[in-house]
Design a protein around this motif. Structure first.
Motif, PDB file in Angstrom:
ATOM      1  N   UNK B 159     -19.770 -19.234  22.915  1.00  0.00           N
ATOM      2  CA  UNK B 159     -18.744 -18.734  21.986  1.00  0.00           C
ATOM      3  C   UNK B 159     -19.399 -18.261  20.693  1.00  0.00           C
ATOM      4  N   UNK B 160     -20.438 -19.000  20.266  1.00  0.00           N
ATOM      5  CA  UNK B 160     -21.124 -18.612  19.029  1.00  0.00           C
ATOM      6  C   UNK B 160     -21.809 -17.243  19.204  1.00  0.00           C
ATOM      7  N   UNK B 161     -22.411 -17.047  20.386  1.00  0.00           N
ATOM      8  CA  UNK B 161     -23.057 -15.753  20.652  1.00  0.00           C
ATOM      9  C   UNK B 161     -22.014 -14.635  20.658  1.00  0.00           C
ATOM     10  N   UNK B 162     -20.892 -14.893  21.342  1.00  0.00           N
ATOM     11  CA  UNK B 162     -19.847 -13.857  21.471  1.00  0.00           C
ATOM     12  C   UNK B 162     -19.280 -13.495  20.096  1.00  0.00           C
ATOM     13  N   UNK B 163     -18.971 -14.534  19.297  1.00  0.00           N
ATOM     14  CA  UNK B 163     -18.364 -14.252  17.982  1.00  0.00           C
ATOM     15  C   UNK B 163     -19.376 -13.545  17.074  1.00  0.00           C
ATOM     16  N   UNK B 164     -20.631 -13.996  17.135  1.00  0.00           N
ATOM     17  CA  UNK B 164     -21.666 -13.342  16.318  1.00  0.00           C
ATOM     18  C   UNK B 164     -21.807 -11.871  16.717  1.00  0.00           C
ATOM     19  N   UNK B 165     -21.837 -11.630  18.029  1.00  0.00           N
ATOM     20  CA  UNK B 165     -21.952 -10.240  18.501  1.00  0.00           C
ATOM     21  C   UNK B 165     -20.736  -9.431  18.079  1.00  0.00           C
ATOM     22  N   UNK B 166     -19.549 -10.037  18.178  1.00  0.00           N
ATOM     23  CA  UNK B 166     -18.323  -9.314  17.802  1.00  0.00           C
ATOM     24  C   UNK B 166     -18.358  -8.943  16.326  1.00  0.00           C
ATOM     25  N   UNK B 167     -18.823  -9.885  15.496  1.00  0.00           N
ATOM     26  CA  UNK B 167     -18.925  -9.603  14.053  1.00  0.00           C
ATOM     27  C   UNK B 167     -19.916  -8.463  13.803  1.00  0.00           C
ATOM     28  N   UNK B 231     -17.835 -17.970   4.434  1.00  0.00           N
ATOM     29  CA  UNK B 231     -16.517 -18.271   3.889  1.00  0.00           C
ATOM     30  C   UNK B 231     -15.474 -17.409   4.591  1.00  0.00           C
ATOM     31  N   UNK B 232     -14.223 -17.825   4.477  1.00  0.00           N
ATOM     32  CA  UNK B 232     -13.126 -17.027   5.061  1.00  0.00           C
ATOM     33  C   UNK B 232     -13.162 -15.617   4.485  1.00  0.00           C
ATOM     34  N   UNK B 233     -13.482 -15.554   3.192  1.00  0.00           N
ATOM     35  CA  UNK B 233     -13.563 -14.233   2.547  1.00  0.00           C
ATOM     36  C   UNK B 233     -14.635 -13.374   3.203  1.00  0.00           C
ATOM     37  N   UNK B 234     -15.703 -14.017   3.670  1.00  0.00           N
ATOM     38  CA  UNK B 234     -16.768 -13.280   4.351  1.00  0.00           C
ATOM     39  C   UNK B 234     -16.274 -12.665   5.647  1.00  0.00           C
ATOM     40  N   UNK B 235     -15.541 -13.475   6.427  1.00  0.00           N
ATOM     41  CA  UNK B 235     -14.978 -12.948   7.686  1.00  0.00           C
ATOM     42  C   UNK B 235     -13.960 -11.830   7.403  1.00  0.00           C
ATOM     43  N   UNK B 239     -13.830  -7.765   8.543  1.00  0.00           N
ATOM     44  CA  UNK B 239     -12.655  -7.040   9.051  1.00  0.00           C
ATOM     45  C   UNK B 239     -12.357  -5.834   8.170  1.00  0.00           C
ATOM     46  N   UNK B 240     -12.486  -6.016   6.859  1.00  0.00           N
ATOM     47  CA  UNK B 240     -12.190  -4.913   5.935  1.00  0.00           C
ATOM     48  C   UNK B 240     -13.182  -3.770   6.123  1.00  0.00           C
ATOM     49  N   UNK B 241     -14.478  -4.111   6.266  1.00  0.00           N
ATOM     50  CA  UNK B 241     -15.500  -3.068   6.478  1.00  0.00           C
ATOM     51  C   UNK B 241     -15.174  -2.280   7.743  1.00  0.00           C
ATOM     52  N   UNK B 242     -14.767  -2.987   8.781  1.00  0.00           N
ATOM     53  CA  UNK B 242     -14.472  -2.332  10.056  1.00  0.00           C
ATOM     54  C   UNK B 242     -13.272  -1.400   9.946  1.00  0.00           C
TER      55      UNK B 242
END
Lengths: 311, 260
Positions: B159-167, B231-235, B239-242
């Motif tokens: 899950x960590x790999x998937x989420x990191x890749x998704x980010x 931080x949540x702001x980082x996530x 999303x904002x950059x995308x």
């Protein structure tokens, strides 16, 4: 193929179109229209504004002033119904090098929402049958141009916009494309093309607009073009000064060129050069050389655009 | 949008990009396996000359958690490079090969073409991530990493790999914008390098948890346990950059003057 010919709505129309980049007026107040069955050639030197005008017509560039219309609709990138009626080739032909000729056409046909059988028709129209499975990167310059034209012709659009369609083609290819475009125009396709080669335009176009420094400086039919070509009677005798005096006494207005020839441009002299010959013989100054010279098209173009005409 | 998706998939299939990106991921997996082999067998590695006398691999424990963390780090740092280059190619090639002008006056809208490009590029990146996970797990089992393979450790690691890749994939949308607005490869590659460097620098300064481009690496745990989680702001920043990049790219294709 449906047509707007019955309603007389032009396939393409420029209304006082202007495009400025800062102080540079790439296009400066062009108004013209292209109707069904017409081959309209925009003729101009490199950088005259032809491509900018064409890109604006195709919604690639926003006008600074004025407007462009396709089939009566103001052009916008979102006008999906209009784009299905337009085929175009802008500047150099471009294709995806790793795809074959057929695949390049397939991509374009899908994006144009055309049935698959249009691909074979376009391949046959442009004589690309033996290259259909060849990758685009392996095509010669002439065949790349043919592929670009094939993409434009897919689905036989009602308006064809072609920027320098003869680029890269050999003489046989130029002739072949000329015949193809004439056939399409005869079938009702409106064709707007740009070129800087007047001789080619003279053979192909039904109407010609000369564009220079962003302005449409004159518009004429193909017949008008031939009438605008300057003609002069060139005369050489053993005594040019006496010959000029004799011609002047007879009411002509002779000029002496830098290489010493006498030229006369009056309609009577051009229509009846035999009378000039008789006049000079009777006055004891017989002509050694008497010929009507027709201005070549390139010189005409330079004259119309105010360029320096070579002596 | 189906026509645009078809076109983009065909272009990608016919290119060398699928193979080169697959090769790059394979090298990443091989590197991860090598590090794990050294961690598992440091003496054998020294005997084989794989490890210098003074080398330290103290941070890499011979566990599944550590190994999957390494794969997540590969998907973060390697991903920006590999996924980023893919995005640069998908958009930049249209300008480098002068084919962009052929996409501008069609019944298929420019927005559909832009979205198809993002979709196909992101889709291939996710497939590459899948390959990274499958190949990585295979190498892990082959190496005989100790620990309960069936436990939640592997699930959490994957899950960590998937989420990191998704980010990471989400952030590469910026390179699509850079390749479009810059009309070619170079401005986008320049942007990619700027992103790589600033992500490192900002994380080193301790502000990475809020900086979107540092978030994937921090999520993967690349900077060690001493660094805080994003931080949540980082996530939200990711999303904002995308969203902004995708919207700006579509806007640019629709409204910019296309003079080339």
């Amino acid at each position: 193929m449906t047509s707007d010919a019955s309603t007389d709505t032009p396939a393409a129309r420029f209304r006082d179109l202007a495009k400025h980049y800062g102080d540079v007026r790439a296009v400066d107040g062009i108004s013209l229209e292209v109707k069904a069955g017409e081959i309209y050639a925009l003729l101009g030197l490199n950088g005259a504004g032809k491509t900018t005008a064409i890109r604006t017509l195709l919604g690639m560039i926003k006008p600074s002033a004025g407007s462009v219309e396709l089939f009566g609709q103001t052009v916008s990138p979102q006008a999906a119904t209009v784009w299905s009626r337009v085929g175009f080739l802008v500047e150099t032909p471009a294709s995806y090098p790793e795809l074959t000729v057929a695949e390049n056409l397939k991509v374009m046909a899908r994006l144009k929402r055309l049935p698959a059988n249009t691909i074979e028709t376009a391949i046959a129209q442009l004589g690309l049958q033996s290259y259909a499975r060849r990758r685009a990167r392996d095509l010669s310059l002439g065949n790349q141009q043919r592929l670009g034209l094939a993409k434009a012709l897919l689905g036989q659009p009602q308006l064809l916009v072609l920027d320098e369609p003869a680029n890269g083609l050999d003489p046989a290819g130029v002739n072949e494309i000329r015949q193809l475009l004439k056939t399409l125009a005869a079938q009702g396709t409106a064709i707007l093309l740009s070129s800087h080669i007047l001789a080619e335009v003279a053979r192909l176009a039904t109407r010609i607009g000369i564009i220079h420094r962003g302005k449409l400086i004159t518009e004429m039919t193909a017949e008008d073009l031939h009438e605008k070509v300057a003609r002069r009677l060139e005369i050489r005798t053993r005594d040019q000064d006496s010959a000029a005096w004799i011609l002047r006494q007879a009411g002509h207005q002779p000029h002496t060129t830098s290489d010493g020839a006498i030229t006369v441009e009056g309609a009577q002299a051009l229509e009846f050069p035999d009378q000039i010959a008789t006049l000079l013989v009777d006055a004891g100054c017989p002509p050694l050389h008497l010929a009507v010279h027709t201005e070549d098209l390139e010189t005409l173009f330079l004259r119309l655009t105010g360029q320096e005409v070579p002596a | 949008m189906n026509a645009a998706l078809y076109a983009e998939i065909l272009k990608l299939r016919r290119s060398k990009l699928p193979w080169t990106t697959l090769l790059a991921i394979t090298i990443g997996v091989a590197a991860g396996g090598l590090f794990m082999f050294i961690s598992l067998h440091p003496d054998a590695a020294r005997d084989l000359g794989l490890l210098g006398a003074k080398a330290q691999l103290a941070t890499l424990e011979p566990t599944w958690d550590s190994y999957l963390g390494l794969l997540a780090q590969i998907s973060a740092v390697g991903g920006i490079g590999i996924f980023g280059m893919l995005m640069v190619w998908v958009f930049g090639r249209e300008f480098a090969e002068h084919t962009a002008k052929d996409l501008l006056a069609l019944p298929t809208s420019r927005t559909a073409i832009v979205l198809a490009k993002f979709t196909v590029a992101a889709g291939w990146c996710f497939l590459l991530t899948g390959y990274l996970i499958v190949a990585g797990l295979g190498v892990g089992w082959w190496l005989g990493i100790p620990g309960p393979a069936g436990s939640g450790v592997i699930g959490a690691g994957v899950a960590r790999v998937v989420i990191t890749a998704a980010l990471t994939i989400a952030l590469t949308a910026l390179f699509g914008l850079a390749a479009s607005a810059g009309r070619g490869y170079l401005p986008a590659i320049g942007t990619l390098f700027v992103v790589l460097f600033t992500a490192q620098i900002v994380a080193a300064l301790g502000y990475g948890q809020w900086f979107p481009f540092s978030v994937p690496a921090l999520h993967a745990g690349i900077t060690g346990s001493g660094q805080p989680a994003p931080a949540v702001a980082g996530y939200l920043g990711v999303a904002a950059v995308t969203v902004i990049s995708v919207a700006a790219t579509a806007w640019w294709w629709l409204h910019a003057d296309h003079t080339r």
